[in-house]
Design a protein around this motif. Structure first.
Motif, PDB file in Angstrom:
ATOM      1  N   PRO A 160       0.810  -1.381   0.220  1.00 31.01           N
ATOM      2  CA  PRO A 160       0.298   0.415  -0.165  1.00 31.01           C
ATOM      3  C   PRO A 160       0.756   1.500   0.473  1.00 31.01           C
ATOM      4  CG  PRO A 160      -0.355  -1.436   1.363  1.00 31.01           C
ATOM      5  CD  PRO A 160       0.537  -2.437   0.776  1.00 31.01           C
ATOM      6  N   ARG A 161       1.983   1.647   0.709  1.00 31.04           N
ATOM      7  CA  ARG A 161       3.004   1.903   0.343  1.00 31.04           C
ATOM      8  C   ARG A 161       3.578   2.552  -0.716  1.00 31.04           C
ATOM      9  NH1 ARG A 161       6.612   0.878   5.045  1.00 31.04           N
ATOM     10  NH2 ARG A 161       5.333   1.132   6.919  1.00 31.04           N
ATOM     11  N   ALA A 162       3.489   1.841  -1.524  1.00 32.71           N
ATOM     12  CA  ALA A 162       4.059   1.793  -2.658  1.00 32.71           C
ATOM     13  C   ALA A 162       2.760   2.253  -3.577  1.00 32.71           C
ATOM     14  CB  ALA A 162       4.329   0.865  -3.487  1.00 32.71           C
ATOM     15  N   GLY A 163       1.430   2.073  -3.260  1.00 28.79           N
ATOM     16  CA  GLY A 163       0.672   2.588  -4.619  1.00 28.79           C
ATOM     17  C   GLY A 163       0.202   3.785  -4.229  1.00 28.79           C
ATOM     18  N   GLY A 164       0.795   3.957  -2.972  1.00 25.89           N
ATOM     19  CA  GLY A 164       0.352   5.857  -2.468  1.00 25.89           C
ATOM     20  C   GLY A 164       1.184   6.650  -3.005  1.00 25.89           C
ATOM     21  N   VAL A 165       2.322   5.985  -2.793  1.00 27.94           N
ATOM     22  CA  VAL A 165       3.587   6.569  -3.403  1.00 27.94           C
ATOM     23  C   VAL A 165       3.316   7.334  -5.122  1.00 27.94           C
ATOM     24  CG1 VAL A 165       5.906   6.664  -4.123  1.00 27.94           C
ATOM     25  CG2 VAL A 165       5.541   6.516  -2.102  1.00 27.94           C
ATOM     26  N   VAL A 175      -3.827  15.676 -11.364  1.00 34.52           N
ATOM     27  CA  VAL A 175      -4.949  15.448 -10.740  1.00 34.52           C
ATOM     28  C   VAL A 175      -5.594  13.952 -10.298  1.00 34.52           C
ATOM     29  CG1 VAL A 175      -6.796  16.901  -8.822  1.00 34.52           C
ATOM     30  CG2 VAL A 175      -4.801  17.737 -10.387  1.00 34.52           C
ATOM     31  N   TRP A 176      -5.819  13.567 -11.452  1.00 35.73           N
ATOM     32  CA  TRP A 176      -6.833  12.836 -11.420  1.00 35.73           C
ATOM     33  C   TRP A 176      -6.767  11.323 -10.700  1.00 35.73           C
ATOM     34  CZ3 TRP A 176      -6.308   7.852 -13.568  1.00 35.73           C
ATOM     35  CH2 TRP A 176      -5.883   8.332 -15.083  1.00 35.73           C
ATOM     36  N   PRO A 177      -4.881  10.905 -11.213  1.00 33.15           N
ATOM     37  CA  PRO A 177      -4.528   9.555 -10.407  1.00 33.15           C
ATOM     38  C   PRO A 177      -5.226   9.643  -8.915  1.00 33.15           C
ATOM     39  CG  PRO A 177      -3.242  10.367 -12.121  1.00 33.15           C
ATOM     40  CD  PRO A 177      -4.077  11.313 -12.172  1.00 33.15           C
ATOM     41  N   ALA A 178      -5.792  10.840  -7.718  1.00 33.19           N
ATOM     42  CA  ALA A 178      -5.567  10.798  -6.798  1.00 33.19           C
ATOM     43  C   ALA A 178      -6.962   9.902  -6.236  1.00 33.19           C
ATOM     44  CB  ALA A 178      -5.960  12.089  -5.973  1.00 33.19           C
ATOM     45  N   LEU A 179      -7.378   9.461  -7.785  1.00 32.63           N
ATOM     46  CA  LEU A 179      -9.040   8.968  -7.273  1.00 32.63           C
ATOM     47  C   LEU A 179      -8.203   7.313  -7.265  1.00 32.63           C
ATOM     48  CD1 LEU A 179     -11.139  10.567  -9.926  1.00 32.63           C
ATOM     49  CD2 LEU A 179     -11.273  10.877  -7.052  1.00 32.63           C
ATOM     50  N   VAL A 180      -7.516   7.375  -7.594  1.00 33.42           N
ATOM     51  CA  VAL A 180      -7.598   5.559  -7.823  1.00 33.42           C
ATOM     52  C   VAL A 180      -6.863   4.577  -6.515  1.00 33.42           C
ATOM     53  CG1 VAL A 180      -6.100   5.543  -9.866  1.00 33.42           C
ATOM     54  CG2 VAL A 180      -4.213   5.302  -8.045  1.00 33.42           C
ATOM     55  N   LEU A 181      -6.587   5.324  -5.160  1.00 33.75           N
ATOM     56  CA  LEU A 181      -6.800   5.375  -4.242  1.00 33.75           C
ATOM     57  C   LEU A 181      -7.902   5.040  -3.418  1.00 33.75           C
ATOM     58  CD1 LEU A 181      -3.485   6.834  -2.921  1.00 33.75           C
ATOM     59  CD2 LEU A 181      -3.757   4.847  -4.154  1.00 33.75           C
ATOM     60  N   LEU A 182      -9.112   5.326  -3.743  1.00 29.16           N
ATOM     61  CA  LEU A 182      -9.795   5.337  -3.313  1.00 29.16           C
ATOM     62  C   LEU A 182     -11.061   3.874  -2.958  1.00 29.16           C
ATOM     63  CD1 LEU A 182     -13.445   6.922  -2.568  1.00 29.16           C
ATOM     64  CD2 LEU A 182     -13.910   5.630  -4.485  1.00 29.16           C
ATOM     65  N   GLY A 183     -10.658   2.990  -3.235  1.00 28.25           N
ATOM     66  CA  GLY A 183     -10.736   1.637  -3.338  1.00 28.25           C
ATOM     67  C   GLY A 183      -9.892   0.694  -2.176  1.00 28.25           C
ATOM     68  N   TRP A 196       1.714   7.596   2.679  1.00 25.28           N
ATOM     69  CA  TRP A 196       1.790   7.554   2.352  1.00 25.28           C
ATOM     70  C   TRP A 196       1.791   8.586   1.153  1.00 25.28           C
ATOM     71  CZ3 TRP A 196       7.759   5.927   2.328  1.00 25.28           C
ATOM     72  CH2 TRP A 196       7.613   5.704   2.826  1.00 25.28           C
ATOM     73  N   ALA A 197       0.812   8.683   0.249  1.00 26.79           N
ATOM     74  CA  ALA A 197       0.258   9.321  -0.227  1.00 26.79           C
ATOM     75  C   ALA A 197       0.507  10.978  -0.059  1.00 26.79           C
ATOM     76  CB  ALA A 197      -1.321   9.560  -1.207  1.00 26.79           C
ATOM     77  N   ALA A 199       2.284  12.014   2.776  1.00 23.36           N
ATOM     78  CA  ALA A 199       3.949  13.276   2.583  1.00 23.36           C
ATOM     79  C   ALA A 199       4.390  12.676   1.584  1.00 23.36           C
ATOM     80  CB  ALA A 199       4.599  11.551   3.355  1.00 23.36           C
ATOM     81  N   THR A 200       4.081  12.202   0.603  1.00 22.05           N
ATOM     82  CA  THR A 200       4.963  12.082  -0.360  1.00 22.05           C
ATOM     83  C   THR A 200       4.498  13.142  -2.181  1.00 22.05           C
ATOM     84  OG1 THR A 200       5.080   9.772  -1.297  1.00 22.05           O
ATOM     85  CG2 THR A 200       5.332  11.145  -3.093  1.00 22.05           C
ATOM     86  N   GLY A 201       2.431  13.612  -1.526  1.00 18.43           N
ATOM     87  CA  GLY A 201       2.656  15.108  -2.583  1.00 18.43           C
ATOM     88  C   GLY A 201       3.384  16.134  -1.270  1.00 18.43           C
ATOM     89  N   ALA A 202       3.205  16.288  -0.522  1.00 17.76           N
ATOM     90  CA  ALA A 202       4.331  17.207  -0.152  1.00 17.76           C
ATOM     91  C   ALA A 202       5.664  17.553   0.133  1.00 17.76           C
ATOM     92  CB  ALA A 202       3.634  16.873   1.778  1.00 17.76           C
ATOM     93  N   ALA A 203       5.984  16.236  -0.022  1.00 20.28           N
ATOM     94  CA  ALA A 203       7.573  16.680   0.032  1.00 20.28           C
ATOM     95  C   ALA A 203       7.877  16.912  -1.590  1.00 20.28           C
ATOM     96  CB  ALA A 203       8.421  15.602  -0.183  1.00 20.28           C
ATOM     97  N   SER A 204       7.014  16.395  -2.610  1.00 16.92           N
ATOM     98  CA  SER A 204       6.965  16.614  -4.021  1.00 16.92           C
ATOM     99  C   SER A 204       6.740  18.342  -3.876  1.00 16.92           C
ATOM    100  CB  SER A 204       6.427  15.947  -5.235  1.00 16.92           C
ATOM    101  OG  SER A 204       6.559  14.859  -4.849  1.00 16.92           O
ATOM    102  N   LEU A 205       5.776  18.766  -3.728  1.00 12.51           N
ATOM    103  CA  LEU A 205       5.268  20.208  -3.933  1.00 12.51           C
ATOM    104  C   LEU A 205       6.029  20.565  -3.235  1.00 12.51           C
ATOM    105  CD1 LEU A 205       1.614  20.472  -3.163  1.00 12.51           C
ATOM    106  CD2 LEU A 205       2.523  20.740  -5.324  1.00 12.51           C
ATOM    107  N   ALA A 206       7.368  20.689  -1.938  1.00 14.39           N
ATOM    108  CA  ALA A 206       7.874  21.576  -1.671  1.00 14.39           C
ATOM    109  C   ALA A 206       9.527  21.705  -2.853  1.00 14.39           C
ATOM    110  CB  ALA A 206       8.131  20.114  -0.007  1.00 14.39           C
ATOM    111  N   ALA A 207       9.678  20.326  -3.288  1.00 11.16           N
ATOM    112  CA  ALA A 207      10.744  20.529  -3.870  1.00 11.16           C
ATOM    113  C   ALA A 207       9.958  21.351  -5.420  1.00 11.16           C
ATOM    114  CB  ALA A 207      10.533  19.137  -4.728  1.00 11.16           C
TER     115      ALA A 207
END
Length: 422
Positions: A160-165, A175-183, A196-197, A199-207
């Motif tokens: 699940p961690r890799a899936g979230g990343v 944007v739309w791939p965020a929806l794949v974690l719905l299920g 993890w999603a 955390a990855t999003g926040a770190a990437s936006l900061a970068a």
């Protein structure tokens, strides 16, 4: 050895199909100047629009005051990627990288379909379905985005961690791939994937904020979009032109949109329908009681379908997303989305007739253009409704119980076998 040959047969067939169809797509791309192929309008987006953005991004800034830039900062990384192949032109490098992403999707779908009880139908659907859009997928970066969404879904079962990343990286691109974690199944898998999603999003936006200026410039332009001519609202307005509505089609915000009285009301209605779709998906998740290995796949396809049909924009490249998600569903024998996948393929084929073949008819609002859009959007709307109904029914507690994960130990398999025979 004989068994190995039998098992490798379908994989070799998919490989041969991929090579043949992608060769044809490349040929079409080289001859796209033909009027029936759009007269050069398909590839123009890469060598003109993408290349212009590349020039801005290469100087450390995202485009500002550009109405066509409506994408999250992760899109910048995809558009800069052709620089990794400096011996090729920007256009050539972009196509090569798109084919590489396409090959990756095919490979992971084939790998997901090879274990016992699964199917290579997913790899076959992606390989044979994408060419229905002719050469369009090679001249858009939606294949790369779909690759991230496919990787996210197929990784969820094992990690699940890799899936979230992967889901977060895809969302940062479009944007739309965020929806794949719905299920994701409730409990620890959801906490890990969503955590993890985030955390990855926040770190990437900061970068991106550190490396580039104006990383959120897309927000202003995205909010100003109107009603694209190929959306459901656009189809309704195009039909209204036949009844005397005084509006017209014009190019704005990077697409052909309709302008005139009541357009704002139609756009607002689309946004309200999107909010309603989101509420339905949340309700499904709250009431769902059964998860199979296919539930995350089915939920992802359903969510993206609902958001697509209620959107103010339904560009032809959106079909790439749906073909990819439908292909993931077909890697599992537990999926309930097989008829939906067939409708997605039908809508994809009609989309090609709309663009590039008869796009001017759609823009001009002729009866031919209106009929084509009615058929394509009617199929998409039917697919969305059917997808949600089947997803909802699959989560109901009545009937035979379905495990939330596949049994791993021999004792679990024997126990489940005994229960199924009792």
């Amino acid at each position: 050895m004989n068994r190995l040959r039998v098992n490798s047969g379908p994989v070799l067939a998919v490989t041969a199909l991929w090579l043949g169809t992608r060769g044809t797509m490349l040929w079409l791309l080289l001859h796209e100047g033909a009027p029936v192929l759009g007269g050069g309008s398909v590839a123009r987006e890469v060598w003109r629009l993408y290349f212009d953005w590349y020039g801005v991004l290469a100087h450390g800034s995202f485009p500002t005051h550009d109405t066509t830039w409506q994408y999250p900062p992760g899109a910048g990384a995809v558009l800069l990627a052709p620089a990794l192949l400096p011996w090729l032109s920007y256009f050539q490098a972009f196509v090569v990288l798109t084919l590489a992403a396409d090959a990756l999707v095919t490979a992971v779908l084939a790998r997901a379909g090879r274990p016992a009880g699964r199917s290579l139908l997913g790899a076959a659907l992606w390989t044979g379905g994408l060419p229905l859009l002719l050469h369009l997928p090679l001249a858009r970066y939606d294949v790369q985005v779909t690759a991230l969404a496919v990787l996210s879904l197929l990784a969820l079962g094992r990690s699940p961690r890799a899936g979230g990343v992967f889901g977060a990286l895809g969302a940062l691109v479009k944007v739309w791939p965020a929806l794949v974690l719905l299920g994701t199944p409730r409990g620890r898998p959801t906490r890990e994937a969503w955590g993890w999603a985030a955390a990855t999003g926040a770190a990437s936006l900061a970068a991106f904020a550190v490396l580039f200026a104006h990383p959120l410039s897309f927000v202003r332009e995205q909010g100003g979009r109107g009603v694209q001519i190929e959306s459901l609202g656009g189809t309704a307005l195009n039909l209204a032109r036949k009844a005397g509505w005084p509006g017209r089609a014009q190019y704005q915000y990077g697409a052909a949109e309709l302008a005139g009285p009541h357009v704002h009301a139609v756009a607002t209605t689309s946004l309200c329908l999107t909010a309603l779709a989101f509420a339905l998906l949340v309700l499904w998740r709250m009431r769902a009681r059964r998860w199979s290995e296919a539930t995350p796949f089915d939920a992802a396809l359903c969510a993206v379908l609902l958001f697509t049909v209620t959107s103010r924009v339904i560009s032809p490249q959106y079909m790439i997303w749906l073909v990819g998600l439908a292909a993931v569903c077909l890697t599992s024998r537990h999926t309930g989305q097989r008829p939906v996948a067939a409708l997605v393929l039908a809508a994809t084929a009609v989309s090609t007739v709309v663009f590039p073949m008869y796009y001017q008819e759609v823009v001009d609002g002729t009866w031919t253009g209106c009929l084509l859009m009615l058929v394509r959007n009617g199929i998409l709307a039917s697919a969305a409704v059917l997808s949600f109904v089947r997803l909802w029914r699959s989560a109901r507690p009545e009937g035979k119980s379905v495990r939330t994960t596949e049994p791993h130990s021999d004792s679990e398999r024997l126990r489940d076998r005994a229960l199924s025979l009792s």
